[in-house]
Design an enzyme around this catalytic site. Structure first.
Site, PDB file in Angstrom:
ATOM      1  N   GLU A 296       4.151   2.959  -2.083  1.00 47.34           N
ATOM      2  CA  GLU A 296       3.882   4.286  -1.526  1.00 47.34           C
ATOM      3  C   GLU A 296       2.386   4.358  -1.280  1.00 47.34           C
ATOM      4  O   GLU A 296       1.599   4.382  -2.223  1.00 47.34           O
ATOM      5  CB  GLU A 296       4.349   5.361  -2.518  1.00 47.34           C
ATOM      6  CG  GLU A 296       4.737   6.638  -1.821  1.00 47.34           C
ATOM      7  CD  GLU A 296       3.636   7.657  -1.799  1.00 47.34           C
ATOM      8  OE1 GLU A 296       2.792   7.590  -0.866  1.00 47.34           O
ATOM      9  OE2 GLU A 296       3.601   8.495  -2.695  1.00 47.34           O
TER      10      GLU A 296
ATOM     11  N   CYS B  53      -1.220  12.322  -1.168  1.00 45.58           N
ATOM     12  CA  CYS B  53      -0.895  11.384  -0.079  1.00 45.58           C
ATOM     13  C   CYS B  53      -0.263  12.120   1.090  1.00 45.58           C
ATOM     14  O   CYS B  53      -0.368  11.679   2.227  1.00 45.58           O
ATOM     15  CB  CYS B  53      -0.002  10.261  -0.583  1.00 45.58           C
ATOM     16  SG  CYS B  53       1.458  10.848  -1.447  1.00 45.58           S
TER      17      CYS B  53
HETATM   18  P1  NDP Z   1      -6.009   1.855  -5.371  1.00 45.09           P
HETATM   19  O1  NDP Z   1      -4.967   1.565  -4.393  1.00 45.09           O
HETATM   20  O2  NDP Z   1      -7.205   1.000  -5.409  1.00 45.09           O
HETATM   21  O3  NDP Z   1      -5.402   1.853  -6.861  1.00 45.09           O
HETATM   22  C1  NDP Z   1      -4.102   2.282  -7.202  1.00 45.09           C
HETATM   23  C2  NDP Z   1      -3.697   1.595  -8.499  1.00 45.09           C
HETATM   24  O4  NDP Z   1      -3.684   0.186  -8.322  1.00 45.09           O
HETATM   25  C3  NDP Z   1      -4.668   1.849  -9.638  1.00 45.09           C
HETATM   26  O5  NDP Z   1      -3.969   1.930 -10.861  1.00 45.09           O
HETATM   27  C4  NDP Z   1      -5.551   0.624  -9.594  1.00 45.09           C
HETATM   28  O6  NDP Z   1      -6.186   0.366 -10.809  1.00 45.09           O
HETATM   29  C5  NDP Z   1      -4.521  -0.447  -9.290  1.00 45.09           C
HETATM   30  N1  NDP Z   1      -5.083  -1.661  -8.705  1.00 45.09           N
HETATM   31  C6  NDP Z   1      -6.295  -1.859  -8.141  1.00 45.09           C
HETATM   32  N2  NDP Z   1      -6.420  -3.131  -7.700  1.00 45.09           N
HETATM   33  C7  NDP Z   1      -5.249  -3.755  -7.991  1.00 45.09           C
HETATM   34  C8  NDP Z   1      -4.734  -5.062  -7.767  1.00 45.09           C
HETATM   35  N3  NDP Z   1      -5.449  -5.999  -7.162  1.00 45.09           N
HETATM   36  N4  NDP Z   1      -3.486  -5.328  -8.191  1.00 45.09           N
HETATM   37  C9  NDP Z   1      -2.726  -4.391  -8.785  1.00 45.09           C
HETATM   38  N5  NDP Z   1      -3.144  -3.141  -9.031  1.00 45.09           N
HETATM   39  C10 NDP Z   1      -4.390  -2.814  -8.630  1.00 45.09           C
HETATM   40  O7  NDP Z   1      -6.340   3.336  -5.153  1.00 45.09           O
HETATM   41  P2  NDP Z   1      -7.523   4.157  -5.704  1.00 45.09           P
HETATM   42  O8  NDP Z   1      -6.969   4.863  -6.860  1.00 45.09           O
HETATM   43  O9  NDP Z   1      -8.745   3.355  -5.949  1.00 45.09           O
HETATM   44  O10 NDP Z   1      -7.787   5.092  -4.434  1.00 45.09           O
HETATM   45  C11 NDP Z   1      -8.273   4.547  -3.241  1.00 45.09           C
HETATM   46  C12 NDP Z   1      -7.635   5.179  -2.048  1.00 45.09           C
HETATM   47  O11 NDP Z   1      -6.222   5.140  -2.156  1.00 45.09           O
HETATM   48  C13 NDP Z   1      -7.971   6.624  -1.894  1.00 45.09           C
HETATM   49  O12 NDP Z   1      -9.158   6.725  -1.196  1.00 45.09           O
HETATM   50  C14 NDP Z   1      -6.786   7.159  -1.148  1.00 45.09           C
HETATM   51  O13 NDP Z   1      -7.041   7.013   0.232  1.00 45.09           O
HETATM   52  C15 NDP Z   1      -5.643   6.258  -1.530  1.00 45.09           C
HETATM   53  N6  NDP Z   1      -4.737   6.829  -2.504  1.00 45.09           N
HETATM   54  C16 NDP Z   1      -3.460   7.078  -2.141  1.00 45.09           C
HETATM   55  C17 NDP Z   1      -2.594   7.649  -3.035  1.00 45.09           C
HETATM   56  C18 NDP Z   1      -1.186   7.963  -2.699  1.00 45.09           C
HETATM   57  O14 NDP Z   1      -0.598   8.815  -3.352  1.00 45.09           O
HETATM   58  N7  NDP Z   1      -0.579   7.293  -1.737  1.00 45.09           N
HETATM   59  C19 NDP Z   1      -3.003   8.026  -4.367  1.00 45.09           C
HETATM   60  C20 NDP Z   1      -4.363   7.666  -4.679  1.00 45.09           C
HETATM   61  C21 NDP Z   1      -5.168   7.091  -3.756  1.00 45.09           C
HETATM   62  P3  NDP Z   1      -7.647   0.977 -11.066  1.00 45.09           P
HETATM   63  O15 NDP Z   1      -7.625   2.417 -10.715  1.00 45.09           O
HETATM   64  O16 NDP Z   1      -7.805   0.775 -12.510  1.00 45.09           O
HETATM   65  O17 NDP Z   1      -8.572   0.188 -10.180  1.00 45.09           O
END
Ligand code: NDP
Length: 518
Positions: A252, A286
């Site tokens: 998602e 989102c």
């Molecule tokens: P990320 O996609 O970077 O992170 C989401 C989750 O994945 C976090 O728990 C993160 O851990 C983890 N993660 C990061 N790198 C990896 C990897 N290589 N393998 C597996 N898991 C990983 O989102 P962010 O939270 O940093 O947000 C960035 C952007 O994502 C925002 O600017 C927004 O545009 C979008 N976003 C979209 C959402 C939605 O509901 N669709 C929700 C939140 C954000 P950790 O946080 O510890 O790095």
């Protein structure tokens, strides 16, 4: 697990001094460090997976009823602990009491009731009929067998709704779950873990792996299926990593949800929805309203109504019910993204009608003012890239056709909304928007219908949550064939004889080839 350093509204889950490698957790509304959590490595996560795999068979054996009882206990637990849970969510996200109450706590309450109640029906054995004549008399069953161990990787915007919205159906199906919350917001999950254990979830069935992105990557390696919510960029990394072990994923991802305001729309309703669903949760949803297209004849009137809704919005630290309307931003780098989008739009000719800069200067925390932008177009990042902040860019379009063209001019396709008093026309427009979900005269509310699939088109994701598909994805579809009545020797088997082969060909022809060609 979490070590609370300063007194906040949230309780410590576990005491002890933080180590130098622990991750500090900040209250983004104030900038205060409120806890530390361990940054787990691959070995720890592999050990967790081993514990989960040992615990899962007994959980599966409890059946829908046994598991359902335990999960439904969580509804009562959440009711009893409502204020505490809501305040923990607020403390690590900076959102207002109401945003945490409605979208995190409220959604969690629904999920803990919905999945235990509906899992037995969604995952019931299906008796299948076949057109294959050779199989006449045999019993064919489609069965949904839990995959075993599910890895849920959650984002920071809804630490309860997103992570548990996905973990609960996985558990209800009979799986063990390891949740990797965002490093930014790991505390809510710790409190819910406490609740789940109190409610009777056996040790090892639900665990939390705290850590940075590396912990998420390590989790992908040790589970049977990954449910990921977050950015499109990280979603691609997760999918690539999962491909190495042929682990299925459901993703998602981001969105850039358009709202279309048609000339015959109820403008009061359209304006209040545009403002509320672009600012709700600080715009960090989102399926936020990220951009609005308004037909020219009603543009000015719509804008006036939007500004009327915006002018009294309070953008402040929420201390409790009714204290503030729009909270802080949760993820510090996100403030830079919002600022970049607004500055880029201004540089290309957009006008800021309200807001337009970082908020709370000098007071701590991470803030951006609720902002309305006009004179925008698709050369600007605010109209094409996910902003994920409290901004509302509004574009005038000539007619509905242009609105649909603009709405579809995006790599994303998560949600959308259409406003028109003519619901037949509204629905016809909705069907032409490339998005996983479209609301007519509403926005986002489809998310509350857990019976409706919610998933993205285009770069917004793969697979869906909610509905039958939202729990079946955590299962192996197992086909079972039971042969009760049969011949001692099947005619098609060895030894092959010319007479039998010819006879079989004739029978096949008679049974299957009698339809005239057209
Ligand atoms: P990320 O996609 O970077 O992170 C989401 C989750 O994945 C976090 O728990 C993160 O851990 C983890 N993660 C990061 N790198 C990896 C990897 N290589 N393998 C597996 N898991 C990983 O989102 P962010 O939270 O940093 O947000 C960035 C952007 O994502 C925002 O600017 C927004 O545009 C979008 N976003 C979209 C959402 C939605 O509901 N669709 C929700 C939140 C954000 P950790 O946080 O510890 O790095």
């Amino acid at each position: 697990m979490a070590t609370v350093e300063k007194q906040s509204d949230q309780d410590s889950v576990n005491g002890g001094a933080p180590s130098s490698t622990d991750i500090p957790v900040e209250n983004p509304a104030t900038g205060e460090i409120i806890a530390h959590v361990p940054d787990m490595g691959a070995d720890e996560i592999a050990a967790m997976a081993a514990r989960a795999r040992a615990a899962q068979p007994a959980w599966e054996a409890m059946g829908f009823e046994g598991r359902g009882r335990v999960l439904m206990n969580m509804q009562k637990w959440l009711t009893d602990n409502a204020d505490r849970v809501i305040r923990v969510v607020m403390s690590e996200t900076g959102k207002t009491y109401e945003d945490a109450q409605m979208a995190d706590w409220g959604y969690g309450m629904s999920a803990f009731g919905f999945w235990p109640k509906n899992a037995p029906e969604y995952l019931a054995d299906e008796s299948v009929k076949t057109a294959a004549k050779l199989l006449a008399g045999k019993k064919l069953i489609l069965r949904y067998k839990p995959l075993g161990l599910i890895g849920v990787i959650g984002p920071w915007n809804y630490p309860l709704a997103n992570s548990f919205g996905d973990a609960v159906p996985a558990l209800a199906a009979g799986n063990a779950v390891i949740l990797k919350p965002s490093e930014i917001t790991p505390l809510t999950s710790q409190v819910l873990l406490e609740g789940l254990l109190e409610c009777g979830v056996p040790e090892g069935v639900f665990q939390i792996a705290t850590g940075r992105g590396g912990a998420g990557a390590a989790l992908v390696d040790v589970v049977d299926m990954v449910m990921f919510t977050g950015s499109t960029a990280t979603g691609k990394k997760v999918m690539a990593r999962a491909a190495e072990t042929l682990t299925p994923v459901s993703l998602e991802l981001g969105g850039k949800d358009p709202m279309i305001v048609m000339a015959d729309a109820d403008l009061d309703r359209a304006a209040s929805h545009a403002v509320y669903y672009s600012m709700f949760n600080g715009g960090q949803t989102c399926i936020s309203v990220e951009r609005v297209y308004v037909e020219a004849p009603v543009y000015d009137e719509f804008l006036a109504k939007v500004m009327d809704n915006m002018k009294d919005l309070r953008n402040d630290v929420s201390t409790g019910p009714g204290a503030s309307d729009v909270g802080s931003m949760t993820f510090p780098p996100q403030v830079d993204i919002v600022e970049r989008h607004v500055e880029d739009a201004k540089a290309k000719g957009a006008k800021v009608l309200i807001g337009g800069k970082r908020g709370h200067e000098g007071k701590g925390g991470y803030w951006y003012e609720p902002t309305v932008l006009v004179d925008v177009d698709h050369t600007m990042e605010c109209m094409t890239e996910e902003t994920f902040g409290p901004t509302l860019p509004i574009m005038k379009v000539a007619d509905t056709e242009e609105a649909i063209r603009m709405a579809n001019d995006s790599p994303y396709g998560l949600g959308a909304s259409v406003f028109s008093k003519d619901v037949v026309r509204g629905e016809a427009v909705a069907r032409r928007v490339d998005a996983g979900a479209v609301c007519v005269n509403d926005a986002l509310m489809n998310y509350m219908a857990l019976e409706l699939p919610m998933g993205g088109a285009k770069a917004s994701g793969l697979g869906s949550r909610h509905g039958a598909g939202g729990i079946r994805k955590y299962c192996q579809q197992q086909a079972i064939l039971v042969s009760k009545y049969h011949m001692k020797h099947e005619v098609h088997m060895y030894p092959y004889k010319p007479r039998t082969t010819k006879a079989l060909q004739k029978v096949f022809g008679l049974l299957n080839g009698r339809r005239k060609s057209v």
